[in-house]
Design a protein around this motif. Structure first.
Motif, PDB file in Angstrom:
ATOM      1  N   MET A  12       0.840  -1.171   0.000  1.00 53.07           N
ATOM      2  CA  MET A  12       0.000   0.000   0.000  1.00 53.07           C
ATOM      3  C   MET A  12       0.891   1.241   0.000  1.00 53.07           C
ATOM      4  N   ALA A  13       0.694   2.116  -0.959  1.00 47.39           N
ATOM      5  CA  ALA A  13       1.439   3.365  -1.045  1.00 47.39           C
ATOM      6  C   ALA A  13       0.546   4.493  -0.557  1.00 47.39           C
ATOM      7  N   SER A  14       1.135   5.466   0.114  1.00 48.92           N
ATOM      8  CA  SER A  14       0.307   6.550   0.630  1.00 48.92           C
ATOM      9  C   SER A  14       1.118   7.809   0.875  1.00 48.92           C
ATOM     10  N   PHE A  15       0.389   8.909   1.093  1.00 49.25           N
ATOM     11  CA  PHE A  15       1.004  10.121   1.583  1.00 49.25           C
ATOM     12  C   PHE A  15      -0.025  10.857   2.430  1.00 49.25           C
ATOM     13  N   SER A  16       0.459  11.569   3.419  1.00 40.10           N
ATOM     14  CA  SER A  16      -0.421  12.398   4.227  1.00 40.10           C
ATOM     15  C   SER A  16       0.227  13.767   4.362  1.00 40.10           C
ATOM     16  N   LYS A  17      -0.622  14.742   4.637  1.00 38.64           N
ATOM     17  CA  LYS A  17      -0.109  16.101   4.703  1.00 38.64           C
ATOM     18  C   LYS A  17      -0.992  16.929   5.627  1.00 38.64           C
ATOM     19  N   ILE A  18      -0.360  17.776   6.418  1.00 38.58           N
ATOM     20  CA  ILE A  18      -1.091  18.768   7.195  1.00 38.58           C
ATOM     21  C   ILE A  18      -1.323  19.947   6.258  1.00 38.58           C
ATOM     22  N   LEU A  19      -2.572  20.341   6.140  1.00 41.22           N
ATOM     23  CA  LEU A  19      -2.959  21.336   5.140  1.00 41.22           C
ATOM     24  C   LEU A  19      -2.519  22.745   5.522  1.00 41.22           C
ATOM     25  N   ARG A  20      -2.078  23.457   4.493  1.00 42.07           N
ATOM     26  CA  ARG A  20      -1.663  24.848   4.629  1.00 42.07           C
ATOM     27  C   ARG A  20      -2.706  25.720   3.942  1.00 42.07           C
ATOM     28  N   PRO A  21      -2.681  27.031   4.145  1.00 42.26           N
ATOM     29  CA  PRO A  21      -3.687  27.894   3.515  1.00 42.26           C
ATOM     30  C   PRO A  21      -3.781  27.725   1.989  1.00 42.26           C
ATOM     31  N   THR A  22      -2.663  27.595   1.301  1.00 48.39           N
ATOM     32  CA  THR A  22      -2.700  27.397  -0.156  1.00 48.39           C
ATOM     33  C   THR A  22      -3.436  26.113  -0.506  1.00 48.39           C
ATOM     34  N   ASP A  23      -3.270  25.066   0.308  1.00 45.47           N
ATOM     35  CA  ASP A  23      -3.963  23.800   0.066  1.00 45.47           C
ATOM     36  C   ASP A  23      -5.475  23.950   0.226  1.00 45.47           C
ATOM     37  N   ILE A  24      -5.915  24.868   1.046  1.00 44.68           N
ATOM     38  CA  ILE A  24      -7.335  25.072   1.309  1.00 44.68           C
ATOM     39  C   ILE A  24      -7.985  25.966   0.260  1.00 44.68           C
ATOM     40  N   TYR A  25      -7.290  27.007  -0.181  1.00 44.46           N
ATOM     41  CA  TYR A  25      -7.905  28.007  -1.041  1.00 44.46           C
ATOM     42  C   TYR A  25      -7.581  27.883  -2.526  1.00 44.46           C
ATOM     43  N   LYS A  26      -6.560  27.096  -2.887  1.00 48.86           N
ATOM     44  CA  LYS A  26      -6.182  27.015  -4.304  1.00 48.86           C
ATOM     45  C   LYS A  26      -6.096  25.579  -4.799  1.00 48.86           C
ATOM     46  N   ARG A  27      -5.138  24.834  -4.291  1.00 51.13           N
ATOM     47  CA  ARG A  27      -4.891  23.463  -4.768  1.00 51.13           C
ATOM     48  C   ARG A  27      -4.049  22.745  -3.722  1.00 51.13           C
ATOM     49  N   LEU A  28      -4.098  21.423  -3.765  1.00 48.72           N
ATOM     50  CA  LEU A  28      -3.290  20.635  -2.839  1.00 48.72           C
ATOM     51  C   LEU A  28      -1.925  20.402  -3.460  1.00 48.72           C
ATOM     52  N   SER A  29      -0.908  20.898  -2.821  1.00 45.01           N
ATOM     53  CA  SER A  29       0.454  20.671  -3.258  1.00 45.01           C
ATOM     54  C   SER A  29       0.921  19.351  -2.645  1.00 45.01           C
ATOM     55  N   VAL A  30       1.258  18.398  -3.501  1.00 43.72           N
ATOM     56  CA  VAL A  30       1.671  17.068  -3.056  1.00 43.72           C
ATOM     57  C   VAL A  30       3.198  17.032  -2.964  1.00 43.72           C
ATOM     58  N   PRO A  31       3.732  16.560  -1.854  1.00 41.77           N
ATOM     59  CA  PRO A  31       5.197  16.457  -1.769  1.00 41.77           C
ATOM     60  C   PRO A  31       5.747  15.595  -2.916  1.00 41.77           C
ATOM     61  N   THR A  32       6.766  16.088  -3.600  1.00 47.26           N
ATOM     62  CA  THR A  32       7.319  15.425  -4.778  1.00 47.26           C
ATOM     63  C   THR A  32       7.738  13.985  -4.502  1.00 47.26           C
ATOM     64  N   LYS A  33       8.210  13.703  -3.300  1.00 49.58           N
ATOM     65  CA  LYS A  33       8.668  12.344  -3.004  1.00 49.58           C
ATOM     66  C   LYS A  33       7.521  11.330  -3.049  1.00 49.58           C
ATOM     67  N   TYR A  34       6.270  11.791  -3.047  1.00 54.79           N
ATOM     68  CA  TYR A  34       5.125  10.887  -3.102  1.00 54.79           C
ATOM     69  C   TYR A  34       4.547  10.741  -4.511  1.00 54.79           C
ATOM     70  N   LEU A  35       5.248  11.261  -5.500  1.00 52.14           N
ATOM     71  CA  LEU A  35       4.788  11.182  -6.884  1.00 52.14           C
ATOM     72  C   LEU A  35       4.535   9.738  -7.311  1.00 52.14           C
ATOM     73  N   LYS A  36       5.347   8.819  -6.811  1.00 50.11           N
ATOM     74  CA  LYS A  36       5.188   7.401  -7.158  1.00 50.11           C
ATOM     75  C   LYS A  36       3.896   6.811  -6.592  1.00 50.11           C
ATOM     76  N   SER A  37       3.331   7.424  -5.552  1.00 47.62           N
ATOM     77  CA  SER A  37       2.088   6.946  -4.951  1.00 47.62           C
ATOM     78  C   SER A  37       0.870   7.271  -5.799  1.00 47.62           C
ATOM     79  N   LEU A  38       1.041   8.202  -6.728  1.00 49.18           N
ATOM     80  CA  LEU A  38      -0.082   8.655  -7.552  1.00 49.18           C
ATOM     81  C   LEU A  38      -0.206   7.807  -8.819  1.00 49.18           C
ATOM     82  N   PRO A  39      -1.339   7.915  -9.503  1.00 42.04           N
ATOM     83  CA  PRO A  39      -1.494   7.144 -10.750  1.00 42.04           C
ATOM     84  C   PRO A  39      -0.424   7.528 -11.772  1.00 42.04           C
ATOM     85  N   SER A  40      -0.168   6.632 -12.697  1.00 48.55           N
ATOM     86  CA  SER A  40       0.838   6.867 -13.732  1.00 48.55           C
ATOM     87  C   SER A  40       0.377   7.971 -14.689  1.00 48.55           C
ATOM     88  N   PHE A  41       1.293   8.858 -15.027  1.00 45.98           N
ATOM     89  CA  PHE A  41       0.997   9.935 -15.974  1.00 45.98           C
ATOM     90  C   PHE A  41       1.136   9.464 -17.415  1.00 45.98           C
TER      91      PHE A  41
END
Length: 120
Positions: A1-30
């Protein structure tokens, strides 16, 4: 199981969720592209569709979730300091990857963070 968690910052709430680059492999293939849509199921069984994209140019890909993210934030009433967790698991019946999303509210008492309470 691959995962990432993040404590949300204001930018994550009002614009978009910035995902830490090291978790790119946890996301679907581009698959050679710069964006991919994927679905994640929350604790209530609601299916959310998100678009994850990375920079087309530059040294660092910097993945972000934009499409679908702000409606998710609004429906869960998320604030800066809350926590989000994405993880994937293999669906036993379909033998495919299923993404899940969980959120937890920050618990503060007299200004001190005591932990996080799951939101259902």
């Amino acid at each position: 199981m691959a995962s990432f968690s993040k404590i949300l910052r204001p930018t994550d709430i009002y614009k978009r969720l910035s995902v830490p680059t090291k978790y790119l492999k946890s996301l679907p293939s581009f698959e050679g592209g710069h964006a991919v849509d994927f679905q994640a199921v929350d604790d209530k069984g609601h299916v959310w569709t998100f678009k994850c994209s990375v920079r087309k140019k530059g040294r660092y890909p910097k993945p972000v979730l934009a499409k679908g993210w702000l409606p998710f934030v609004a429906s869960k009433n998320l604030k800066a300091g809350d926590k989000v967790k994405f993880y994937r698991e293999k669906n036993k019946s379909a033998a495919k990857r299923v993404y899940k999303v969980q959120v937890a509210k920050e618990v503060r008492i007299f200004g001190v963070i005591f932990g996080y309470a799951p939101i259902f």
